[in-house]
Every structure is written in structure tokens, then in C-alpha cells.
Design a protein around this motif. Structure first.
Motif, PDB file in Angstrom:
ATOM      1  N   TYR A   1       9.756  -2.498  -7.021  1.00 48.55           N
ATOM      2  CA  TYR A   1      10.479  -3.103  -8.151  1.00 48.55           C
ATOM      3  C   TYR A   1       9.513  -3.512  -9.261  1.00 48.55           C
ATOM      4  N   ILE A   2       8.371  -4.083  -8.861  1.00 54.30           N
ATOM      5  CA  ILE A   2       7.417  -4.585  -9.857  1.00 54.30           C
ATOM      6  C   ILE A   2       6.727  -3.453 -10.596  1.00 54.30           C
ATOM      7  N   PHE A   3       6.310  -2.408  -9.868  1.00 56.07           N
ATOM      8  CA  PHE A   3       5.460  -1.385 -10.477  1.00 56.07           C
ATOM      9  C   PHE A   3       6.219  -0.163 -10.978  1.00 56.07           C
ATOM     10  N   ILE A   4       7.324   0.189 -10.309  1.00 57.12           N
ATOM     11  CA  ILE A   4       8.072   1.357 -10.792  1.00 57.12           C
ATOM     12  C   ILE A   4       9.522   0.996 -11.120  1.00 57.12           C
ATOM     13  N   HIS A   5       9.803  -0.313 -11.157  1.00 60.28           N
ATOM     14  CA  HIS A   5      11.105  -0.824 -11.608  1.00 60.28           C
ATOM     15  C   HIS A   5      12.273  -0.288 -10.777  1.00 60.28           C
ATOM     16  N   GLU A   6      12.044  -0.138  -9.475  1.00 54.89           N
ATOM     17  CA  GLU A   6      13.130   0.251  -8.574  1.00 54.89           C
ATOM     18  C   GLU A   6      13.975  -0.986  -8.274  1.00 54.89           C
ATOM     19  N   VAL A   7      15.248  -0.945  -8.627  1.00 57.27           N
ATOM     20  CA  VAL A   7      16.118  -2.105  -8.488  1.00 57.27           C
ATOM     21  C   VAL A   7      16.854  -2.043  -7.154  1.00 57.27           C
ATOM     22  N   LEU A   8      16.827  -3.150  -6.407  1.00 58.64           N
ATOM     23  CA  LEU A   8      17.556  -3.222  -5.143  1.00 58.64           C
ATOM     24  C   LEU A   8      19.036  -3.484  -5.408  1.00 58.64           C
ATOM     25  N   ASN A   9      19.906  -2.777  -4.702  1.00 64.57           N
ATOM     26  CA  ASN A   9      21.333  -3.035  -4.843  1.00 64.57           C
ATOM     27  C   ASN A   9      21.753  -4.171  -3.925  1.00 64.57           C
TER      28      ASN A   9
ATOM     29  N   THR B   1       0.807  -1.230   0.000  1.00 62.99           N
ATOM     30  CA  THR B   1       0.000   0.000   0.000  1.00 62.99           C
ATOM     31  C   THR B   1       0.837   1.276   0.000  1.00 62.99           C
ATOM     32  N   PHE B   2       2.162   1.165   0.122  1.00 61.62           N
ATOM     33  CA  PHE B   2       2.981   2.378   0.187  1.00 61.62           C
ATOM     34  C   PHE B   2       2.813   3.245  -1.054  1.00 61.62           C
ATOM     35  N   LEU B   3       2.868   2.630  -2.223  1.00 62.30           N
ATOM     36  CA  LEU B   3       2.720   3.401  -3.458  1.00 62.30           C
ATOM     37  C   LEU B   3       1.322   3.988  -3.577  1.00 62.30           C
ATOM     38  N   ILE B   4       0.311   3.210  -3.183  1.00 63.47           N
ATOM     39  CA  ILE B   4      -1.077   3.677  -3.277  1.00 63.47           C
ATOM     40  C   ILE B   4      -1.299   4.893  -2.389  1.00 63.47           C
ATOM     41  N   VAL B   5      -0.814   4.808  -1.156  1.00 69.41           N
ATOM     42  CA  VAL B   5      -0.992   5.918  -0.221  1.00 69.41           C
ATOM     43  C   VAL B   5      -0.210   7.144  -0.685  1.00 69.41           C
TER      44      VAL B   5
ATOM     45  N   LEU C   1      19.612  -6.102  -0.882  1.00 72.04           N
ATOM     46  CA  LEU C   1      19.299  -7.527  -0.959  1.00 72.04           C
ATOM     47  C   LEU C   1      19.862  -8.271   0.249  1.00 72.04           C
ATOM     48  N   THR C   2      21.037  -7.850   0.696  1.00 63.62           N
ATOM     49  CA  THR C   2      21.608  -8.438   1.911  1.00 63.62           C
ATOM     50  C   THR C   2      20.702  -8.170   3.108  1.00 63.62           C
ATOM     51  N   GLY C   3      20.143  -6.958   3.158  1.00 65.37           N
ATOM     52  CA  GLY C   3      19.217  -6.630   4.236  1.00 65.37           C
ATOM     53  C   GLY C   3      17.991  -7.525   4.221  1.00 65.37           C
ATOM     54  N   CYS C   4      17.444  -7.784   3.041  1.00 68.77           N
ATOM     55  CA  CYS C   4      16.295  -8.692   2.934  1.00 68.77           C
ATOM     56  C   CYS C   4      16.644 -10.073   3.477  1.00 68.77           C
TER      57      CYS C   4
ATOM     58  N   ALA D   1       9.515  -2.955  -0.921  1.00 70.00           N
ATOM     59  CA  ALA D   1      10.596  -2.887  -1.907  1.00 70.00           C
ATOM     60  C   ALA D   1      10.264  -3.721  -3.141  1.00 70.00           C
ATOM     61  N   LEU D   2       9.679  -4.891  -2.922  1.00 66.11           N
ATOM     62  CA  LEU D   2       9.297  -5.742  -4.046  1.00 66.11           C
ATOM     63  C   LEU D   2       8.217  -5.078  -4.897  1.00 66.11           C
ATOM     64  N   THR D   3       7.265  -4.422  -4.227  1.00 68.86           N
ATOM     65  CA  THR D   3       6.217  -3.713  -4.952  1.00 68.86           C
ATOM     66  C   THR D   3       6.798  -2.595  -5.802  1.00 68.86           C
TER      67      THR D   3
END
Length: 313
Positions: free
Chosen positions: A263-271, A21-25, A275-278, A259-261
Motif C-alpha cells: 500500500y505504501i510503495f505501490i499504492h495497493e489498496v486493501l478492500n 522484503t516481498f517487493l524487494i525480492v 481489512l477484515t482478515g487483518c 500488504a501494508l508495504t
């Protein structure tokens, strides 16, 4: 499947909903002030649950008495204060720093559970929570890390969210989930309206031209029904079957889903660092819930039996 694991899976789905919901809000509050948005959101959520109660079990109306109202007000107070401090804090700090500091609620839950409820702290749970918090830092950190007014306000938000989880663990077993959730969300709605009346342009909440903007309408529907009414009802009901620490660890996955959302909707790539944090969050969650103490005890028992067998021989 055992009920505790069913509860964990459902709570994981709640974290997934909150994360998405972060992007929606973000899109919705571009047109509607943040706390005014929260006021409408929690009003709709409370009314939605009240309708469900009237349809399913009107006899539960008799449960709206002093004890459950006091408990719901306490939960709603911490929840509303957390949202308010986070919103105002974001005026003075960056979202990445706010995300990490808010995530400190994960660390604070077992501490508050011990101080307020006298719950025993497991060493492995503490290690797992700390590891999850470190993972949150790697996932959301910025190049600079300086503590300012906004950071202090968001730290207050982390305290409030941790308190809400702890007190939910205290009150959820005592009361019916639906009435307690209604009082809690209704309290947030009332407090948010009061804040909006004094600090924001609350009249925008009654402007059809704003409410029917697709981003605002979609934001209110998704957050009020799914991310608020159904999510907090499930949390209140299911926390009877699991511990506050487990809830905190599961909810620590919320920024991962966010973060996954992105990446999927606005193509933000995790460095690599993110990814280590995940990975650290997942590792911390698993480590904290492994029955290490039970395994060690069983190993000692087997060792003692083997030793006794040799001595008898």
C-alpha cells in the motif's frame, strides 16, 4: 518489561522485516533465478554470522560438533525445502492462493508440537490460531479456489516452515544461538546451490553485470543481512523465551506487513474483506495469548472463598 514480551516484540520486528522484503525480492529475482538468489542470500548470511562469531567469541568454534551440526542440518533442511517448494509451487498457482496455503503453517505448528514434542495444546490457542488462519485466507484469497499441483507443493512448503519453527523450539534451548544459526543457514546455502546447479542458470550469480543491478544488489543486502542472518539469529535466540505457538502467531503477521508495504510503495489498496482478515489475525493473536484459563481459575477461587465465608457466617 518481562523477557517473554521483549522476545515477542523482537519477533514482531522480524515479521515486519520479512513482510517488507516481498517487493524487494520480487524485483531481484527478475534478473537472478529464485533458488540461485536464495543460494547467494544464505551464503552471505552464513558468512556474515561466522564473521560475527570470530570477532565476538572465537571460543564458540569448539561448539561446532556432532550434536549442534545435526540440529542445524535438520533446521536448515526444513527451511530450504520450504523455500524450494514455495518457489516451484508459484509456477503453477497464484500468489494469493500460495499466501493462504503457506499461512497454514500457523495452524500446523501446535499440531506438530503436540505430536513431536508432546506440548500441551491449549483450547484458546487453537481457536486463536484457526482465527488467524481464517484471517490469512480473507487477506489473500482469490475469486476462485481450486486445488492443483502448485497448491500441493505450497502446502508442502507450509509443512516445512511449521516443522522448522517446531524444531527450533526443540533445539534452541540446547545450543548457543550463533553457532546453531550458522549451521542452519549454511545448510540452506549448500542445498540451494545444489538445486541451482541442476535446475537453474547458476552462472548468473557470478556475473557482475547482474549482481550490481541496483535491485539485485539491494535485494541481496537487505535479505541476506537483515531478513536472514540477523532475523534467524534472533529467532533462534529468542525462541528459548517463548513458545512455538506464540512464534507462529507472531509470524502470521508477515502477510499483513507485506500488504501494508504494498500500500505504501505501490499504492495497493486493501478492500473490506482484506481489512477484515487483518483484524481477524490480530484478534486471533490476542485471543490465543490471553490467560483465560488463569482468569477462570482465579474466578473460581474467589467464588469458593466467598461461598466458604458465607457458610462460616
Amino acid at each position: 518489561m518481562r523477557k517473554p514480551w521483549m522476545a515477542d516484540i523482537t519477533l514482531l520486528l522480524i515479521a515486519l522485516v520479512w513482510g517488507t522484503t516481498f517487493l524487494i525480492v520480487q524485483q531481484a529475482i527478475a534478473s537472478l533465478p529464485p533458488n540461485t538468489f536464495n543460494a547467494v542470500r544464505f551464503t552471505v548470511a552464513a558468512l556474515f554470522l561466522l564473521v560475527i562469531l570470530l570477532i565476538r567469541n572465537r571460543r564458540q568454534l569448539t561448539e561446532f560438533r556432532g550434536p549442534i551440526i545435526r540440529a542445524g542440518i535438520i533446521l536448515g533442511f526444513w527451511l530450504c525445502l520450504g523455500y524450494a517448494l514455495q518457489t516451484v509451487g508459484l509456477l503453477y498457482t497464484t500468489p494469493s492462493k500460495a499466501g493462504f496455503i503457506t499461512g497454514l503453517s500457523v495452524v500446523l505448528v501446535p499440531l506438530f508440537s503436540f505430536l513431536l514434542l508432546r506440548d500441551r495444546i491449549k483450547v484458546v490457542a487453537v481457536i486463536g490460531v484457526i482465527l488467524a488462519a481464517a484471517g490469512l485466507y480473507l487477506l489473500t484469497q482469490n475469486q476462485e479456489f481450486s486445488f492443483n499441483l502448485g497448491d500441493a507443493l505450497v502446502f508442502g512448503c507450509a509443512i516445512c516452515f511449521a516443522m522448522q519453527i517446531v524444531f527450533t523450539g526443540k533445539y534452541a534451548p540446547r545450543f548457543s544461538a550463533l553457532p546453531l544459526a550458522i549451521v542452519q543457514l549454511g545448510t540452506v546455502a549448500v542445498m540451494s546451490w545444489l538445486y541451482a546447479f541442476f535446475c537453474e542458470d547458476w552462472s548468473r550469480a557470478f556475473d557482475p553485470a547482474i549482481l550490481f543491478i541496483p535491485e539485485v544488489a539491494m535485494g541481496l543486502i537487505v535479505t541476506s543481512i537483515f531478513a536472514t542472518a540477523l532475523a534467524f539469529l534472533a529467532q533462534t535466540a529468542l525462541q528459548k523465551q517463548t513458545s512455538s505457538t506464540r512464534v507462529a502467531l507472531i509470524f502470521a503477521l508477515e502477510p499483513v506487513f507485506a500488504a501494508l508495504t504494498s500500500y505504501i510503495f505501490i499504492h495497493e489498496v486493501l478492500n473490506g474483506r482484506q481489512l477484515t482478515g487483518c483484524l481477524m489475525i490480530f484478534t486471533g493473536m490476542i485471543l490465543a495469548e490471553l490467560p483465560i484459563a488463569q482468569w477462570l481459575q482465579q474466578a473460581r477461587q474467589r467464588k469458593d472463598k466467598t461461598k466458604a465465608g458465607r457458610e462460616s457466617a
